[in-house]
Design a protein around this motif. Structure first.
Motif, PDB file in Angstrom:
ATOM      1  N   MET A  46       0.831  -1.205   0.000  1.00  0.00           N
ATOM      2  CA  MET A  46       0.000   0.000   0.000  1.00  0.00           C
ATOM      3  C   MET A  46       0.866   1.256   0.000  1.00  0.00           C
ATOM      4  SD  MET A  46      -3.115  -1.132   2.582  1.00  0.00           S
ATOM      5  CE  MET A  46      -3.107   0.469   3.295  1.00  0.00           C
ATOM      6  N   LEU A  47       1.988   1.214   0.704  1.00  0.00           N
ATOM      7  CA  LEU A  47       2.880   2.363   0.769  1.00  0.00           C
ATOM      8  C   LEU A  47       3.825   2.447  -0.422  1.00  0.00           C
ATOM      9  CD1 LEU A  47       3.803   2.253   4.559  1.00  0.00           C
ATOM     10  CD2 LEU A  47       2.128   3.727   3.434  1.00  0.00           C
ATOM     11  N   GLY A  48       3.861   1.405  -1.244  1.00  0.00           N
ATOM     12  CA  GLY A  48       4.718   1.403  -2.423  1.00  0.00           C
ATOM     13  C   GLY A  48       6.170   1.113  -2.123  1.00  0.00           C
ATOM     14  N   LEU A  49       6.462   0.598  -0.949  1.00  0.00           N
ATOM     15  CA  LEU A  49       7.851   0.355  -0.573  1.00  0.00           C
ATOM     16  C   LEU A  49       8.476  -0.777  -1.382  1.00  0.00           C
ATOM     17  CD1 LEU A  49       7.560   0.693   3.288  1.00  0.00           C
ATOM     18  CD2 LEU A  49       8.374   2.386   1.666  1.00  0.00           C
ATOM     19  N   LYS A  53      11.970  -0.146  -3.714  1.00  0.00           N
ATOM     20  CA  LYS A  53      13.202  -0.920  -3.623  1.00  0.00           C
ATOM     21  C   LYS A  53      13.618  -1.436  -4.995  1.00  0.00           C
ATOM     22  CE  LYS A  53      12.295  -2.390   1.084  1.00  0.00           C
ATOM     23  NZ  LYS A  53      11.919  -3.523   1.948  1.00  0.00           N
ATOM     24  N   ALA A  54      12.669  -1.896  -5.775  1.00  0.00           N
ATOM     25  CA  ALA A  54      12.975  -2.389  -7.115  1.00  0.00           C
ATOM     26  C   ALA A  54      13.495  -1.261  -7.997  1.00  0.00           C
ATOM     27  CB  ALA A  54      11.737  -3.020  -7.732  1.00  0.00           C
ATOM     28  N   ASN A  58      17.195  -0.927  -9.800  1.00  0.00           N
ATOM     29  CA  ASN A  58      17.341  -0.668 -11.234  1.00  0.00           C
ATOM     30  C   ASN A  58      18.167   0.582 -11.496  1.00  0.00           C
ATOM     31  OD1 ASN A  58      15.899  -2.923 -11.964  1.00  0.00           O
ATOM     32  ND2 ASN A  58      13.953  -1.838 -12.165  1.00  0.00           N
ATOM     33  N   ASP A  59      17.954   1.637 -10.709  1.00  0.00           N
ATOM     34  CA  ASP A  59      18.731   2.864 -10.865  1.00  0.00           C
ATOM     35  C   ASP A  59      20.206   2.622 -10.567  1.00  0.00           C
ATOM     36  OD1 ASP A  59      16.518   4.291 -11.600  1.00  0.00           O
ATOM     37  OD2 ASP A  59      16.187   5.178  -9.610  1.00  0.00           O
ATOM     38  N   ARG A  60      20.490   1.843  -9.535  1.00  0.00           N
ATOM     39  CA  ARG A  60      21.874   1.540  -9.180  1.00  0.00           C
ATOM     40  C   ARG A  60      22.554   0.766 -10.305  1.00  0.00           C
ATOM     41  NH1 ARG A  60      23.929  -2.869  -7.582  1.00  0.00           N
ATOM     42  NH2 ARG A  60      21.931  -3.787  -7.012  1.00  0.00           N
TER      43      ARG A  60
END
Length: 78
Positions: A46-49, A53-54, A58-60
């Motif tokens: 619900m909080l989109g956590l 993280k995913a 992906n950004d890293r």
């Protein structure tokens, strides 16, 4: 994650009957399992956590790939 560590520590202390946790009811530890289940299955989504993280992973990976690409210098150039 801290709640999982708490469950493991309390469960171990209760199982080996160490300290004041020796008299703790198993229902308290089972209740923590329930709280962890509700957190990871419903509240985190619900909080989109979970998506955050995913996206961070992906950004890293993308930043490492770009850094690796630009570190290589083309032949014949300085």
């Amino acid at each position: 994650m801290p709640i999982i560590i708490l469950i493991v520590v309390l469960g171990s202390l209760r199982y080996f009957e160490i300290g004041p946790v020796a008299n703790l009811s198993w229902w308290w530890i089972a209740a923590l399992f329930g709280v962890a289940f509700i957190w990871f299955e419903f509240i985190e989504r619900m909080l989109g956590l979970d998506k955050r993280k995913a996206h961070d992973d992906n950004d890293r990976i993308r930043e490492e790939r770009v850094k690796k690409t630009f570190e290589k210098k083309p032949p014949g150039r300085r």
